[in-house]
Write an enzyme that holds these catalytic residues in place. Structure first.
Site, mmCIF file in Angstrom:
data_model
loop_
_atom_site.group_PDB
_atom_site.id
_atom_site.type_symbol
_atom_site.label_atom_id
_atom_site.label_comp_id
_atom_site.label_asym_id
_atom_site.label_seq_id
_atom_site.Cartn_x
_atom_site.Cartn_y
_atom_site.Cartn_z
ATOM 1 N N SER A 93 0.864 -1.184 0.000
ATOM 2 C CA SER A 93 0.000 0.000 0.000
ATOM 3 C C SER A 93 0.897 1.229 0.000
ATOM 4 C CB SER A 93 -0.851 0.003 1.269
ATOM 5 O OG SER A 93 -1.540 1.237 1.411
ATOM 6 N N TYR A 104 -1.973 0.372 11.022
ATOM 7 C CA TYR A 104 -2.166 -0.149 9.657
ATOM 8 C C TYR A 104 -0.926 0.183 8.813
ATOM 9 C CZ TYR A 104 -3.810 -0.839 4.908
ATOM 10 O OH TYR A 104 -3.913 -1.253 3.596
HETATM 11 N N1 LIG Z 1 -8.793 -0.592 -0.566
HETATM 12 C C1 LIG Z 1 -7.716 0.177 -0.446
HETATM 13 O O1 LIG Z 1 -7.822 1.429 -0.435
HETATM 14 C C2 LIG Z 1 -6.337 -0.440 -0.363
HETATM 15 C C3 LIG Z 1 -5.238 0.377 -0.629
HETATM 16 C C4 LIG Z 1 -3.962 -0.181 -0.557
HETATM 17 C C5 LIG Z 1 -3.805 -1.504 -0.223
HETATM 18 N N2 LIG Z 1 -4.877 -2.278 0.052
HETATM 19 C C6 LIG Z 1 -4.636 -3.685 0.434
HETATM 20 O O2 LIG Z 1 -5.243 -4.526 -0.532
HETATM 21 C C7 LIG Z 1 -5.555 -5.779 0.064
HETATM 22 C C8 LIG Z 1 -6.988 -6.152 -0.289
HETATM 23 O O3 LIG Z 1 -7.879 -5.205 0.287
HETATM 24 P P1 LIG Z 1 -9.229 -4.755 -0.418
HETATM 25 O O4 LIG Z 1 -9.160 -3.305 -0.606
HETATM 26 O O5 LIG Z 1 -9.537 -5.610 -1.577
HETATM 27 O O6 LIG Z 1 -10.268 -4.988 0.796
HETATM 28 P P2 LIG Z 1 -11.504 -5.987 0.959
HETATM 29 O O7 LIG Z 1 -12.478 -5.780 -0.154
HETATM 30 O O8 LIG Z 1 -11.983 -5.805 2.352
HETATM 31 O O9 LIG Z 1 -10.848 -7.434 0.797
HETATM 32 C C9 LIG Z 1 -9.999 -7.970 1.797
HETATM 33 C C10 LIG Z 1 -9.843 -9.471 1.551
HETATM 34 O O10 LIG Z 1 -8.953 -10.001 2.551
HETATM 35 C C11 LIG Z 1 -9.544 -11.163 3.114
HETATM 36 N N3 LIG Z 1 -9.094 -11.399 4.469
HETATM 37 C C12 LIG Z 1 -9.120 -10.537 5.527
HETATM 38 N N4 LIG Z 1 -8.657 -11.158 6.623
HETATM 39 C C13 LIG Z 1 -8.330 -12.430 6.243
HETATM 40 C C14 LIG Z 1 -7.817 -13.551 6.930
HETATM 41 N N5 LIG Z 1 -7.534 -13.507 8.248
HETATM 42 N N6 LIG Z 1 -7.611 -14.691 6.242
HETATM 43 C C15 LIG Z 1 -7.892 -14.763 4.926
HETATM 44 N N7 LIG Z 1 -8.385 -13.745 4.218
HETATM 45 C C16 LIG Z 1 -8.610 -12.582 4.889
HETATM 46 C C17 LIG Z 1 -11.049 -10.914 3.030
HETATM 47 O O11 LIG Z 1 -11.758 -12.155 2.977
HETATM 48 P P3 LIG Z 1 -12.606 -12.821 4.166
HETATM 49 O O12 LIG Z 1 -13.189 -11.708 4.977
HETATM 50 O O13 LIG Z 1 -13.608 -13.652 3.417
HETATM 51 O O14 LIG Z 1 -11.604 -13.656 4.891
HETATM 52 C C18 LIG Z 1 -11.158 -10.222 1.683
HETATM 53 O O15 LIG Z 1 -11.239 -11.167 0.644
HETATM 54 C C19 LIG Z 1 -5.273 -5.607 1.559
HETATM 55 O O16 LIG Z 1 -4.016 -6.193 1.843
HETATM 56 C C20 LIG Z 1 -5.235 -4.112 1.760
HETATM 57 O O17 LIG Z 1 -4.433 -3.749 2.847
HETATM 58 C C21 LIG Z 1 -6.147 -1.785 -0.019
#
Ligand SMILES: NC(=O)c1ccc[n+]([C@@H]2O[C@H](COP(=O)([O-])OP(=O)(O)OC[C@H]3O[C@@H](n4cnc5c(N)ncnc54)[C@H](OP(=O)(O)O)[C@@H]3O)[C@@H](O)[C@H]2O)c1
Length: 246
Positions: A134, A147
């Site tokens: 990120s 975070y």
């Molecule tokens: N959205 C943003 O602005 C942003 C920006 C930079 C980086 N990121 C990073 O991108 C990645 C994906 O995030 P996203 O934005 O796509 O959010 P999201 O829509 O909330 O998706 C998060 C995913 O992680 C899974 N997850 C969470 N805890 C878990 C666990 N203990 N074991 C297995 N799976 C788990 C969730 O699945 P379940 O709940 O079904 O387990 C879900 O599929 C993250 O690493 C986040 O830090 C996001």
């Protein structure tokens, strides 16, 4: 042309957002996609959209289960994406339970996936290992504290992999997006949809598909080209704490 035919890809956190979008593009390019996360119904729904996919219900915080489910498998591509943010309060008022969950998921969970999947790539002398970092791993922002710390750690883990497991034909990549509209903010604000929506008010965030496209770019380069760190900003976001809103 399907560029990933005969490849097997693991995507952690494939039930939502960036992981889901990544699983779909890798599947559309012909990969067999292993979808891992905790919510099985959501994973099944994603799997139904891909020609060749399987579901693995997996909590990345569980080191033994990661080893059991992933340790004996061969993956050509691993996208370590599972992660979350919890809360946006100051560090002096933070909740240690939230801190533990973020560190357990974003740092320990990442390490568990890495530990379970890297040895087979080293043994075969090939593979693509992609870590979802990120911009929070480059710049701290108000209320981002733990975070951000977890994403700085994810970047350190990516760098460590390059050093420790380098020289075995594996490509290491980290994709570092700014604001992406997914369920991330909904999770961060404990299901408060109004507050989650406000985060993106008056600006155009990245879409999960934009990030998936970056993953696809990295894993479809010629074998001698390793895309290392990629940073993707929404045009309206010029630092982690500066967002231009209309
Ligand atoms: N959205 C943003 O602005 C942003 C920006 C930079 C980086 N990121 C990073 O991108 C990645 C994906 O995030 P996203 O934005 O796509 O959010 P999201 O829509 O909330 O998706 C998060 C995913 O992680 C899974 N997850 C969470 N805890 C878990 C666990 N203990 N074991 C297995 N799976 C788990 C969730 O699945 P379940 O709940 O079904 O387990 C879900 O599929 C993250 O690493 C986040 O830090 C996001």
């Amino acid at each position: 042309m399907q560029r990933l035919k005969k490849k097997t890809a693991l995507v952690s956190g494939a039930s939502s957002g960036i992981g889901r979008a990544t699983a779909l593009v890798l599947g559309a390019e012909g990969a067999h996609v292993v979808l891992a996360a905790r919510r099985s119904a959501r994973l099944e729904a994603v799997a139904a959209e891909i020609d060749s996919a399987e579901v693995q219900v997996l909590d990345v915080c569980d080191a033994d289960r990661c080893q059991e489910v992933l340790g004996e498998r061969t993956f050509d591509i691993v996208v370590a994406n599972a992660g979350l943010g919890l809360g946006l309060g100051s560090i002096q008022e933070g909740d240690p339970r939230d801190w533990r969950r973020m560190i357990d998921t974003n740092v320990n969970g990442l390490l568990h996936v890495v530990r379970a999947t890297l040895p087979q790539m080293i043994a075969r002398g090939s593979g693509d290992h992609v870590v979802l970092g990120s911009v929070a791993g480059f710049q701290v922002y108000p209320g981002g504290n733990v975070y951000c710390a977890s994403k700085y750690a994810a970047r350190a883990i990516y760098e460590a992999m390059r050093i420790d497991a380098g020289g075995h034909g594996i490509r290491f990549t980290t994709i570092n997006p700014g604001m992406v509209e997914t369920e991330f903010s909904l999770v961060r604000f404990d299901g408060d949809a109004r507050r989650a929506k406000e985060i993106y008010a008056g600006m155009t965030p990245l879409r999960a598909e934009d990030v998936a496209d970056a993953v696809l770019y990295a894993v479809t380069r010629p074998p001698h080209v390793n895309v290392g760190e990629m940073v993707l900003w929404p045009t309206d976001q010029t630092s982690t704490s500066v967002v231009h809103r209309s």
